[in-house]
Design an enzyme around this catalytic site. Structure first.
Site, PDB file in Angstrom:
ATOM      1  N   ASN A   9      48.201  45.854  39.822  1.00  0.00           N
ATOM      2  CA  ASN A   9      47.628  45.352  41.068  1.00  0.00           C
ATOM      3  C   ASN A   9      48.729  44.612  41.814  1.00  0.00           C
ATOM      4  OD1 ASN A   9      46.255  44.103  43.103  1.00  0.00           O
ATOM      5  ND2 ASN A   9      44.986  42.794  41.780  1.00  0.00           N
ATOM      6  N   LYS A  11      48.688  43.342  44.618  1.00  0.00           N
ATOM      7  CA  LYS A  11      48.168  42.298  45.521  1.00  0.00           C
ATOM      8  C   LYS A  11      48.855  42.426  46.889  1.00  0.00           C
ATOM      9  CE  LYS A  11      46.892  39.621  41.535  1.00  0.00           C
ATOM     10  NZ  LYS A  11      46.629  38.308  40.912  1.00  0.00           N
ATOM     11  N   HIS A  96      37.737  41.689  42.767  1.00  0.00           N
ATOM     12  CA  HIS A  96      38.774  40.850  42.166  1.00  0.00           C
ATOM     13  C   HIS A  96      38.444  39.375  42.433  1.00  0.00           C
ATOM     14  CE1 HIS A  96      42.632  38.973  41.395  1.00  0.00           C
ATOM     15  NE2 HIS A  96      42.907  40.035  40.658  1.00  0.00           N
ATOM     16  N   GLU A  98      40.171  37.028  43.416  1.00  0.00           N
ATOM     17  CA  GLU A  98      40.714  36.512  44.677  1.00  0.00           C
ATOM     18  C   GLU A  98      39.800  36.878  45.842  1.00  0.00           C
ATOM     19  OE1 GLU A  98      44.551  38.227  44.001  1.00  0.00           O
ATOM     20  OE2 GLU A  98      44.857  36.770  42.386  1.00  0.00           O
ATOM     21  N   GLU A 168      39.049  39.474  33.714  1.00  0.00           N
ATOM     22  CA  GLU A 168      40.174  38.656  34.166  1.00  0.00           C
ATOM     23  C   GLU A 168      39.724  37.201  34.256  1.00  0.00           C
ATOM     24  OE1 GLU A 168      43.243  41.196  36.428  1.00  0.00           O
ATOM     25  OE2 GLU A 168      41.790  40.505  37.897  1.00  0.00           O
ATOM     26  N   GLY A 174      47.824  34.541  37.309  1.00  0.00           N
ATOM     27  CA  GLY A 174      48.962  33.955  38.029  1.00  0.00           C
ATOM     28  C   GLY A 174      49.415  32.607  37.497  1.00  0.00           C
ATOM     29  N   SER A 214      47.964  37.107  33.527  1.00  0.00           N
ATOM     30  CA  SER A 214      49.267  36.764  32.947  1.00  0.00           C
ATOM     31  C   SER A 214      49.697  37.706  31.816  1.00  0.00           C
ATOM     32  CB  SER A 214      49.283  35.298  32.468  1.00  0.00           C
ATOM     33  OG  SER A 214      49.124  34.431  33.573  1.00  0.00           O
TER      34      SER A 214
HETATM   35  P1  13P Z   1      48.722  38.129  36.975  1.00  0.00           P
HETATM   36  O1  13P Z   1      49.129  39.224  36.016  1.00  0.00           O
HETATM   37  O2  13P Z   1      49.744  37.801  37.998  1.00  0.00           O
HETATM   38  O3  13P Z   1      48.195  36.938  36.246  1.00  0.00           O
HETATM   39  O4  13P Z   1      47.474  38.724  37.826  1.00  0.00           O
HETATM   40  C1  13P Z   1      46.428  39.317  37.157  1.00  0.00           C
HETATM   41  C2  13P Z   1      45.537  39.944  38.147  1.00  0.00           C
HETATM   42  O5  13P Z   1      44.894  39.271  38.934  1.00  0.00           O
HETATM   43  C3  13P Z   1      45.481  41.413  38.193  1.00  0.00           C
HETATM   44  O6  13P Z   1      44.437  41.853  38.989  1.00  0.00           O
END
Ligand code: 13P
Length: 252
Positions: A9, A11, A96, A98, A168, A174, A214
């Protein structure tokens, strides 16, 4: 046996030139001995068309990071499943954390998108996961159960088999602080037993459940070899071809 699926992803990262560079890097490292692992990349919308051209014939698949639940119309700023299919997407990330956090997406809205994706022949990667506060309150199971039930409303078993669920935990995204393999496995097993109750053991055994939060080359192997962890949804570490492919290797 469920095939391991590693999805990146991206982002809101990588413009069109950076997309070419990253896709070229991933392609060059995705050697034949890794082909038993399914690899999906999910760049931002403006990069999908170019990514599709570059990925042709490589076996690496394309996904989007979001979609709207209509095929066309007066929905300024939205992108439809029909548009995603036309640029070669087979997958779409939905719900997601976010999007839940910053854009107030609810389970009901995510469910509408998931149903539309399936109707249009796209495979939704549906994200669920608890916040740190919820984990500290010991309500992780309740939160994840409510999310899975809400997101899968009115989706029949034969379609749920195709869905990918990504667990997740929000506190792991993150932050560099991944869930331990045991913590992740516990929630994955919970999700699978919920699917077994909602549908059947057979359906539950076919659903891919990815872990995200992560994931890095250093922790991927332990996470990916838990019995109910079928792959990873990778954020930060997918932005460099070598670390992304190192995670793909860890899935072997
Ligand atoms: P990170 O791997 O940066 O923690 O992000 C995970 C994520 O949100 C994947 O959709």
């Amino acid at each position: 046996m469920r095939q391991k699926i590693i999805a990146g992803n991206w982002k809101m990262n990588k413009d069109i030139n950076e997309t070419v560079e990253l896709i070229d890097g991933v392609k060059s490292l995705y050697s034949t001995n890794l082909h038993s692992v399914k690899v999906i990349v999910c760049p931002p919308f403006p990069s999908l068309n170019v990514a599709n051209e570059l990925l042709r014939g490589t076996g690496i698949e394309l996904g989007a990071q979001n979609m709207y639940h209509e095929n066309e119309g007066a929905y300024t700023g939205e992108v439809s499943p029909k548009m995603l299919k036309a640029v070669g997407c087979r997958y779409v990330i939905i719900g997601h954390s976010e999007r839940r956090q910053y854009f107030k997406e609810t389970d009901d809205f995510i469910n509408r998108k998931a149903r539309k994706a399936l109707t249009e022949g796209l495979i939704p990667i549906i994200c669920v996961g608890e916040t740190l506060q919820e984990r500290e309150q010991n309500i992780t199971h309740q939160v994840v159960t409510t999310q899975v039930e809400g997101c899968l409303q009115n989706i029949p078993g034969e379609n749920v088999e195709k869905v990918i669920i990504a667990y997740e935990p929000v506190w792991a995204i993150g932050t560099g602080k991944n869930a331990t393999p045991e913590q992740a496995q516990e929630v994955h097993a919970l999700i699978r037993s919920l699917l077994s109750k909602l549908y059947s053991p057979d359906v539950a055994s076919k659903v891919t459940i990815q872990y995200g939060g992560s994931v890095k080359p250093e922790n991927a192997k332990d996470l990916l070899h838990q019995p109910d962890i079928d792959g990873a949804l990778v954020g930060g570490a997918c932005l460099k071809a070598d670390s992304f492919i190192a995670i793909v290797k860890a899935a072997l």
